[in-house]
Motif scaffolding. Structure first.
Motif, short mmCIF file in Angstrom:
data_model
loop_
_atom_site.label_atom_id
_atom_site.label_comp_id
_atom_site.label_asym_id
_atom_site.label_seq_id
_atom_site.Cartn_x
_atom_site.Cartn_y
_atom_site.Cartn_z
N PRO A 93 44.82 60.31 44.79
CA PRO A 93 44.70 60.91 46.12
C PRO A 93 45.19 59.93 47.19
O PRO A 93 44.96 58.72 47.08
CB PRO A 93 43.19 61.16 46.26
N SER A 94 45.86 60.46 48.21
CA SER A 94 46.42 59.59 49.26
C SER A 94 45.33 58.80 49.98
O SER A 94 45.57 57.68 50.45
CB SER A 94 47.21 60.43 50.27
N SER A 95 44.12 59.36 50.05
CA SER A 95 43.03 58.65 50.72
C SER A 95 42.69 57.35 50.00
O SER A 95 42.39 56.32 50.63
CB SER A 95 41.78 59.53 50.79
N LYS A 96 42.76 57.37 48.66
CA LYS A 96 42.46 56.17 47.88
C LYS A 96 43.64 55.19 47.95
O LYS A 96 43.46 53.97 47.99
CB LYS A 96 42.15 56.55 46.44
N GLU A 97 44.85 55.74 47.97
CA GLU A 97 46.04 54.90 48.06
C GLU A 97 46.04 54.09 49.35
O GLU A 97 46.45 52.94 49.38
CB GLU A 97 47.29 55.79 47.97
N ILE B 224 32.75 46.72 51.50
CA ILE B 224 32.79 47.85 52.44
C ILE B 224 33.87 48.84 52.00
O ILE B 224 33.67 50.06 52.00
CB ILE B 224 33.04 47.37 53.88
N VAL B 225 35.04 48.31 51.62
CA VAL B 225 36.12 49.16 51.12
C VAL B 225 35.68 49.87 49.84
O VAL B 225 35.90 51.07 49.66
CB VAL B 225 37.40 48.33 50.86
N ASP B 226 35.04 49.14 48.95
CA ASP B 226 34.58 49.69 47.68
C ASP B 226 33.60 50.84 47.91
O ASP B 226 33.66 51.89 47.24
CB ASP B 226 33.93 48.57 46.87
N PHE C 177 33.69 60.84 51.00
CA PHE C 177 34.54 61.92 51.51
C PHE C 177 35.52 61.32 52.52
O PHE C 177 35.10 60.64 53.47
CB PHE C 177 33.68 63.00 52.17
N PRO C 178 36.82 61.54 52.36
CA PRO C 178 37.82 60.83 53.17
C PRO C 178 38.01 61.41 54.57
O PRO C 178 39.05 61.97 54.90
CB PRO C 178 39.10 60.97 52.33
N THR C 179 37.00 61.27 55.40
CA THR C 179 37.12 61.73 56.79
C THR C 179 37.17 60.53 57.72
O THR C 179 36.32 59.64 57.64
CB THR C 179 35.95 62.67 57.16
N ASN C 180 38.18 60.51 58.59
CA ASN C 180 38.41 59.36 59.47
C ASN C 180 37.66 59.53 60.79
O ASN C 180 38.24 59.49 61.87
CB ASN C 180 39.92 59.20 59.71
N ILE C 181 36.34 59.73 60.68
CA ILE C 181 35.48 59.89 61.85
C ILE C 181 34.65 58.63 62.03
O ILE C 181 34.12 58.11 61.05
CB ILE C 181 34.56 61.12 61.67
N TYR D 121 34.17 56.14 54.98
CA TYR D 121 35.62 56.05 54.81
C TYR D 121 36.26 55.35 56.00
O TYR D 121 37.14 54.50 55.83
CB TYR D 121 36.24 57.43 54.61
N ARG D 122 35.83 55.67 57.22
CA ARG D 122 36.37 55.01 58.41
C ARG D 122 36.06 53.52 58.38
O ARG D 122 36.92 52.68 58.68
CB ARG D 122 35.78 55.66 59.66
N LYS D 123 34.83 53.17 58.01
CA LYS D 123 34.46 51.75 57.90
C LYS D 123 35.32 51.05 56.85
O LYS D 123 35.69 49.89 57.01
CB LYS D 123 32.98 51.62 57.54
#
Length: 471
Positions: A106-110, A202-204, A210-214, A219-221
């Motif tokens: 998934p692009s979010s993980k990439e 933190i990345v881990d 859920f890949p939401t950039n809020i 995910y944002r953190k």
């Protein structure tokens, strides 16, 4: 007039439909009557994703294999997919026709790992990076790592003593992270290590969220921590370049590499592959080591045999007055079979994702271009045709080598894990300290699996540890 218009519209719609059907038939004529594998695509868009995540994944895959056979279709995570549950099919996708199936994530993980990490690629770039990783994991390099892995395993595990409850999985993650740092950087300054550790975790944590950039979401953190990791790695790389060191750790191999045109890797390519290596090295190995603790706990007779093996090694260490060495790790046959059986039973990598880059035919079925393809390692590892009584933990089964392509805990082919020997070395050393120095008990429920996404015992296997008497 209205009736005439209605007839005209019906005629036009019929004509469009007729042409569409003819076009589809022409497309299928060259496929020699090839059809999609059996299976269910579930609900529109969501497919069978809810079924997959609302039950044990093992039940999901096994029930469909029982119903449809060793190749079946489904629709999960927004993607039409083909599942493959036979050794021959896994070899077809991962080895024989690997060029027709690209790695896919998934692009979010990439975004969190970095697009230049080797496991997102195939072809010349992948081959080059894989060779560099393997060069940093030569027999000589691993031999030299033994004293350092030995020391950090001992220091981490010393904190377990006293009978307080320990989250085994979290503790194993600490060890795996430090081993990854050793392999990548050698001896890294404490200030860099602590900053890397803080931001990496933190990345881990955000990697499987859920890949939401809020703002405020994990995910944002994670994205913000990933930027900080890039800055830290840039500083380390700059220092290495200034000192012009010819170290044989992974950073040294990446910095000193040139392709056939004399081109060096960019700092971003190096950073992405460092973070990718940390991801590959940590959760999977920590999961296996957690299962080793559980399986030994659940098999007292086997535990006694493993203890006897390591007490003999400990006597040799005390008599020679030298620490654990590479040669000692080559003389742990019972423990090695325990590791192999844990890899089979736990099947940390239950399956792998590939994507068909062209229409592919396999055993009379069509795998369409763009569909995800998933060899199911766990189904193969738990198939009674290849492993008698597969739900029984029995290391003695590895006294005889498994049939080809039936045991793939580290994948297979050009994308097989290049760090598998380091992972097994780490497991041998941790097990040595575990059984030589401790007795332990599992706290609470002794059964159950949770997925995050890798399978680990429920709640990370809470345990109490006590130091063994030396008398």
């Amino acid at each position: 007039m209205a009736v005439t218009l209605a007839y005209a519209i019906i005629f036009l719609l019929t004509l469009v439909w007729y042409r569409f059907v003819r076009r589809q038939r022409k497309k299928s004529q060259g496929k020699a009557q090839t059809e999609l594998p059996p299976g269910s695509m579930g609900w529109p868009y969501i497919g069978e994703t809810l079924q997959l995540y609302s039950q044990d994944p093992n039940v999901f895959f096994a029930s469909r294999q029982k119903r449809y056979g060793e190749i079946f279709k489904t629709h999960i995570l927004g993607c039409p997919s083909v599942m493959l549950a036979s050794p021959e099919a896994a070899r077809f996708v991962l080895v024989t026709k690997a060029h027709l199936f690209k790695p896919t994530y998934p692009s979010s993980k990439e975004r969190l790992v970095g697009p230049a990490a080797l496991f997102f690629h195939q072809g010349d770039y992948h081959s080059r990076l894989r060779k560099l990783v393997q060069a940093s994991l030569s027999i000589e390099a691993m031999r030299n790592l033994v004293p350092d892995i030995d020391a950090l395993a001992a220091s981490t595990m010393d904190s377990w003593h006293g009978g307080h409850v320990v989250n085994t999985f979290h503790e194993m993650k600490k060890i795996s992270f430090e081993v990854g740092i050793l392999m990548i950087f050698g001896r890294l300054e404490a200030r860099y290590r602590e900053e890397l550790k803080k931001n990496y975790f933190i990345v881990d944590k955000g990697y499987n969220s859920f890949p939401t950039n809020i703002p405020g979401t994990p995910y944002r953190k994670a994205l913000q921590a990933r930027k900080r990791l890039s800055k830290i790695l840039s500083d380390i790389i700059s220092e290495r370049k200034e000192k012009k060191l010819l170290e044989k750790d992974l950073v040294g191999c990446l910095l000193n590499s040139k392709d056939e045109n004399g081109e060096v890797l960019t700092d971003d390519q190096i950073a992405d592959n460092i973070i990718g290596t940390l991801f590959a090295a940590q959760d999977t190995t920590a999961s296996v080591m957690t299962w080793i603790v559980k399986y030994l706990h659940d098999n007292p007779k086997l535990l006694e045999a493993v203890k006897a093996e390591h007490k003999a090694i400990k006597r040799l260490i005390e008599e020679s007055n030298h620490p654990l060495s590479w040669s000692h790790t080559r003389n742990m046959p019972i423990t090695y079979k325990v590791i192999l059986e844990t890899l089979r039973m736990a099947s940390i990598i239950s399956f792998t994702f590939r994507e068909a880059v062209a229409d592919v035919e396999y055993k009379g079925y069509l795998i369409p271009k763009g569909w995800k393809v998933m060899p199911l390692f766990r189904n193969i590892h738990h198939n009674p045709e290849f492993f008698t009584d597969p739900q029984k933990f029995d290391p003695s089964r590895f006294e005889v080598a498994p049939k080809p392509n039936t045991f793939m805990p580290f994948g297979s082919g050009v994308h097989a894990c290049p760090g598998n020997e380091l992972a097994k070395l780490e497991m041998l050393i941790v097990t040595h300290h575990l059984v030589s120095n401790f007795r332990w008990e599992v706290v609470g429920s002794e059964s159950g699996i949770q997925y995050g996404p890798f399978p680990v015992p429920v709640q990370g296997l809470p345990c109490r540890f006590w130091k063994e008497s030396t008398t």
